[in-house]
Motif scaffolding. Structure first.
Motif, PDB file in Angstrom:
ATOM      1  N   THR A   1      -2.317  12.487  -1.598  1.00 44.59           N
ATOM      2  CA  THR A   1      -2.935  11.309  -1.007  1.00 44.59           C
ATOM      3  C   THR A   1      -4.158  11.767  -0.236  1.00 44.59           C
ATOM      4  OG1 THR A   1      -0.757  10.286  -0.775  1.00 44.59           O
ATOM      5  CG2 THR A   1      -2.567   9.311   0.481  1.00 44.59           C
TER       6      THR A   1
ATOM      7  N   GLU B   1       1.527   2.864   3.543  1.00 42.89           N
ATOM      8  CA  GLU B   1       2.371   2.483   2.403  1.00 42.89           C
ATOM      9  C   GLU B   1       2.230   1.000   2.097  1.00 42.89           C
ATOM     10  OE1 GLU B   1       7.092   2.197   1.193  1.00 42.89           O
ATOM     11  OE2 GLU B   1       6.443   3.803   2.530  1.00 42.89           O
TER      12      GLU B   1
ATOM     13  N   ASN C   1      -0.500  -0.228  -0.170  1.00 39.71           N
ATOM     14  CA  ASN C   1      -0.296  -0.053  -1.604  1.00 39.71           C
ATOM     15  C   ASN C   1       0.896  -0.844  -2.134  1.00 39.71           C
ATOM     16  OD1 ASN C   1      -2.438   1.895  -1.808  1.00 39.71           O
ATOM     17  ND2 ASN C   1      -1.059   3.384  -0.852  1.00 39.71           N
ATOM     18  N   THR C   2       1.492  -1.707  -1.296  1.00 37.78           N
ATOM     19  CA  THR C   2       2.613  -2.551  -1.718  1.00 37.78           C
ATOM     20  C   THR C   2       2.076  -3.925  -2.108  1.00 37.78           C
ATOM     21  OG1 THR C   2       4.099  -1.394  -0.184  1.00 37.78           O
ATOM     22  CG2 THR C   2       4.846  -3.515  -1.044  1.00 37.78           C
TER      23      THR C   2
ATOM     24  N   HIS D   1       1.203  14.540   7.682  1.00 37.95           N
ATOM     25  CA  HIS D   1       1.181  13.831   6.391  1.00 37.95           C
ATOM     26  C   HIS D   1       0.956  14.807   5.248  1.00 37.95           C
ATOM     27  CE1 HIS D   1       0.112  11.066   3.180  1.00 37.95           C
ATOM     28  NE2 HIS D   1       0.606  10.076   3.918  1.00 37.95           N
TER      29      HIS D   1
ATOM     30  N   SER E   1       9.504   7.054  -0.100  1.00 40.63           N
ATOM     31  CA  SER E   1       8.181   7.455   0.379  1.00 40.63           C
ATOM     32  C   SER E   1       8.304   8.292   1.642  1.00 40.63           C
ATOM     33  CB  SER E   1       7.346   6.207   0.669  1.00 40.63           C
ATOM     34  OG  SER E   1       7.942   5.463   1.727  1.00 40.63           O
TER      35      SER E   1
ATOM     36  N   SER F   1      -3.570  10.039   6.402  1.00 39.90           N
ATOM     37  CA  SER F   1      -3.334  10.947   5.272  1.00 39.90           C
ATOM     38  C   SER F   1      -4.031  12.289   5.458  1.00 39.90           C
ATOM     39  CB  SER F   1      -3.808  10.301   3.965  1.00 39.90           C
ATOM     40  OG  SER F   1      -5.199  10.016   4.020  1.00 39.90           O
TER      41      SER F   1
END
Length: 804
Positions: free
Chosen positions: A757, A361, A364-365, A324, A376, A319
């Motif tokens: 982020t 990702e 955070n799933t 990003h 996303s 990030s």
């Protein structure tokens, strides 16, 4: 020569958009009204048509739904959209047009707008520019009086339109117009050229005095200067018919008050007194337009930004990387990810970057059944990658069956509420089932054609999903199927024209068939229990239809296919690239296409086949060679092949793709002849020897990835433009990093910056400062170049003169 080429600045233009629909189209001229006719749309750069939709059935409010994209290879003044109707005798009758000046395109960029249609007036259909010179001379008459004369030299014109597809026969009329006078002169007619060289001089008496002493040297009375203007009209000589108006410009004589010699280029303008008719009854056209003009600097200017972006996969955490951050600040703009994807693909850095982004990702799933379902950064990157890398894969896998569906046109409606009178739902279901089986089989048997890079990405996604949800045996498949079925094959079936599988948007009935097939394929390819699949259908008829496929062991076929495209075995190239068609086009009675090994002109049978390895040069051909526009030449081991493209966009595309496939050939020429050899001499240099080396240096082809068609300098310039246009968000992100790094308490303040982020504020802040420094230097380089903008009145920056 190479150093000069490296230092050049390129102005690159592109247009992307969609002709959506028309509404309440009015009557065309004549006894036939629009409601009795079929319609279509065209796109023109100035007066040159570069795109045409298919013809749509009788309707006053047709839905076109045609996407378009093309590079614009030349300067232009105006972008126009025409609506035409086909008469019962197949004549093309203009309904109306939308014209947008180039300078106004930015007002409409990126959004849909309704535009009112305006009448197609022949006196307003103009393009091109004229080069003229004016000066004041004193003249002693036969009676000894001293007078002032205006001397006008018509030098040349450039970019005049084609007339009936051919170069025109232009001439100019030159008039000195005032309150009580209108003196006119006329040039000679120039044959078959859009760039006539006139070089003719005309004299007009302006003032006259009674004696030499009464007039100061080269002074003209103020009242005459204010009222007189020079009017230049361009016409096409039609011999037996009425001459066709090509454009005009008006120059006030008072421009000579400050400068006794005025020499400049002027844009040709429409006649101001052309026929005016109401446009409110012609209807309207809904368009989506995105016009981009990139000023691409020499490669060295982009090295710092490019290197920073290419380091992104190695930055921890991801990030905090430049790539990003770009995706973060431009998340509302879907097209913002594309240049980054292209750049990473070209330098073989895409897989490690997207793997790191996908891992972030997945952190955070929370549930396996929602894996990669959102819009996303990871899903956008993979979507764009599949469209670029998988273009030829789609063509090999789906195009034959899509062509069959569109051309056989069997009825496949199974919704009882949409059945037409006489339809048999069982026959329709059988037709649909046959189509679905063909599409499904084409997909599940295509693993050997799947591009290795896509397989690498799918393999990485599978591994990451298993690591995140180790207790779910299905997640390894759903992670891959959510992309390859839901976001790739199902979307391509639904909109084949968007993926270049069909040249035009399908008609409504075919679109409905493709929609039903896409729904079924999407469900067959999704991974989960049978009950979940069936519950995904809200419609009872789709529920009943889908159940018939379970007996065919579709799940096993999908599993086998997903295993093959995401296995741990490194996949080699299948060799299918040799059969990939890189460019197709039609001109007159032949079809042209280029494959990796052969360049072929063919109709029912081959007219000409050239081995790509034998191409020595691909260059433009002067229009004077055959009095035709948009011609290029392919110089190979035998005599040159001269080709005429349909328009300037098509010619530019052919030059680009042929130049790329032959750029590394042995025996490439360094010079070429821009014209042809006829009557015992080359028409460009007049050399009598047919074997004389060329008289002009060959074009240096910009290195690009042929299969992916990537220009890294241009992509980096696009990234710079995106960063610059989001400067405020970059500053906000810097402020967020500074705040989070200083504040050591509970992270309440991060809620103020929840749109970003930021995992490691210090690392992210450091990347932002690097970006800021690089952007400032790039902007300085642009400012230096902008200081050398072409002078107003030059060929590159002509004056917009007055109209009638």
């Amino acid at each position: 020569m190479a150093e000069e080429d490296d230092a050049r600045i390129r102005i690159l233009q592109s247009l992307r958009g969609k002709i959506c629909e028309a509404k309440n189209l009015g009557p065309v001229s004549g006894p036939n009204r629009q409601r009795d006719l079929c319609t279509f749309c065209t796109i023109s750069l100035d007066q040159e048509e570069v795109f045409r939709t298919k013809v749509f059935d009788k309707s006053v409010s047709p839905f076109y739904g045609e996407d378009f994209y093309f590079e614009i290879p030349r300067p232009f003044q105006c972008l126009s959209f025409y609506v035409y109707a086909k008469s019962v005798f197949q004549r093309e009758l203009p309904v109306g047009k939308v014209s947008i000046r180039k300078d106004d395109l930015c007002k409409y960029s990126g959004k849909e707008h309704w535009f009112s249609l305006h009448p197609v007036d022949p006196n307003s259909e103009v393009q091109g520019k004229v080069h003229l010179e004016m000066r004041l001379n004193e003249l002693i008459t036969e009676t000894g009086q001293i007078g002032q004369h205006l001397v006008v030299r018509i030098i040349e014109c450039q970019g005049l339109p084609l007339i009936s597809g051919q170069n025109c026969d232009p001439y100019a009329t030159v008039s000195l117009v005032g309150p009580a006078r209108s003196d006119q002169r006329k040039t000679k007619v120039k044959k078959k050229t859009s760039n006539p060289q006139f070089e003719e001089t005309f004299f007009f008496e302006v003032t006259r005095s009674s004696s030499y002493a009464k007039k100061s040297h080269f002074q003209v009375e103020e009242e005459d200067i204010e009222k007189l203007e020079l009017k230049v009209d361009l016409w096409n000589n039609e011999n037996l018919a009425q001459d066709v108006f090509l454009g005009e410009t008006r120059v006030p004589v008072k421009v000579l008050r400050d400068d006794h010699i005025h020499k400049a280029w002027y844009l040709l303008q429409p006649k101001g007194n052309g026929s005016k008719s109401k446009s409110d009854d012609l209807g309207s056209l809904r368009l989506r337009l995105t016009y981009i003009e990139d000023t691409v600097l020499p490669s060295a200017c982009y090295t710092p930004l490019c290197n920073l972006l290419l380091k992104s996969p190695d930055v921890k955490p991801i990030s905090a990387s430049a790539a990003h951050i770009l995706g973060d600040i431009c998340r509302e703009r879907y097209e913002a990810v594309l240049p980054t994807v292209r750049l990473l693909l070209h330098h073989n850095r895409f897989v490690p970057f997207v793997s790191a982004v996908a891992a972030l990702e997945l952190e955070n799933t929370q549930e396996a059944n929602t894996i990669f379902r959102g819009n996303s950064l990871a899903t956008r990157c993979i979507d764009d990658m599949m469209k670029i890398v998988g273009k030829n894969y789609l063509a090999v896998t789906l195009k034959p069956v899509i062509d069959e569906i569109c051309e056989s046109n069997k009825t496949c409606e199974i919704d009882p509420n949409k059945l037409k009178e006489g339809d048999n739902v069982e026959v329709n279901k059988e037709n649909l089932q046959g189509y679905v089986q063909k599409v499904f089989s084409s997909i599940t048997q295509s693993s050997s054609s799947c591009p290795p890079l896509m397989c690498d990405v799918f393999r990485s996604l599978r591994h990451l999903a298993c690591k995140r949800f180790p207790g779910d045996p299905h997640v390894q498949y759903s992670a891959v199927s959510s992309f390859v079925f839901l976001r790739f094959f199902a979307v391509a079936v639904l909109s084949p024209h968007t993926f270049q599988l069909r040249s035009h948007h399908p008609d409504p009935e075919i679109s409905r068939t493709l929609t039903l097939i896409s729904k079924t394929i999407q469900t067959l390819g999704s991974w989960g229990s049978l009950s979940k699949k069936l519950s995904s259908f809200k419609e009872t008829y789709m529920y009943d239809f889908f159940k018939s496929f379970q007996e065919d062991k579709c799940i096993e076929k999908v599993k086998k296919f997903l295993d093959e495209i995401s296995s741990n075995v490194s996949k080699e190239s299948s060799g299918l690239e040799d059969a990939v068609v890189l460019k197709e086009g039609k001109k007159n009675f032949y079809k042209t296409n280029i494959k990796q090994n052969n360049f072929c002109f063919s109709g029912k049978e081959a007219l000409c086949i050239i081995n790509v390895k034998n191409i020595k040069a691909v260059e433009k051909l002067d229009e004077s060679a055959f009095n035709r526009k948009n011609m290029f030449q392919v110089v190979h081991s035998e005599k040159p092949l001269y080709v005429q493209a349909g328009n300037c966009v098509e010619a530019s595309e052919w030059l680009e793709v042929l130049g790329q496939v032959s750029r590394c050939n042995e025996g490439r020429l360094s010079t070429f002849h821009p014209s042809n050899y006829t009557s015992g001499a080359w028409q460009c240099c007049k050399s009598p020897s047919n074997n004389e080396p060329g008289c002009k240096p060959c074009t240096t082809t910009v290195l690009a990835n042929l299969q992916l068609d990537i220009d890294c300098d241009r992509e980096t310039e696009r990234i710079f433009s995106l960063l610059s246009s989001n400067d405020t968000k970059l500053q906000n992100m810097e402020d967020a990093c500074a705040s989070m790094a200083v504040y050591q308490g509970p992270q309440r303040e991060q809620e103020d910056y929840s749109k970003f982020t930021i995992q490691e504020p210090k690392e992210t802040f450091q990347t932002l400062k690097q970006l800021r420094n690089i952007m400032e230097e790039l902007q300085r380089q642009h400012n230096i170049r902008n200081d050398t903008t072409a002078q107003y009145g030059s060929l590159d920056n002509p004056i917009v003169g007055k109209t009638s």
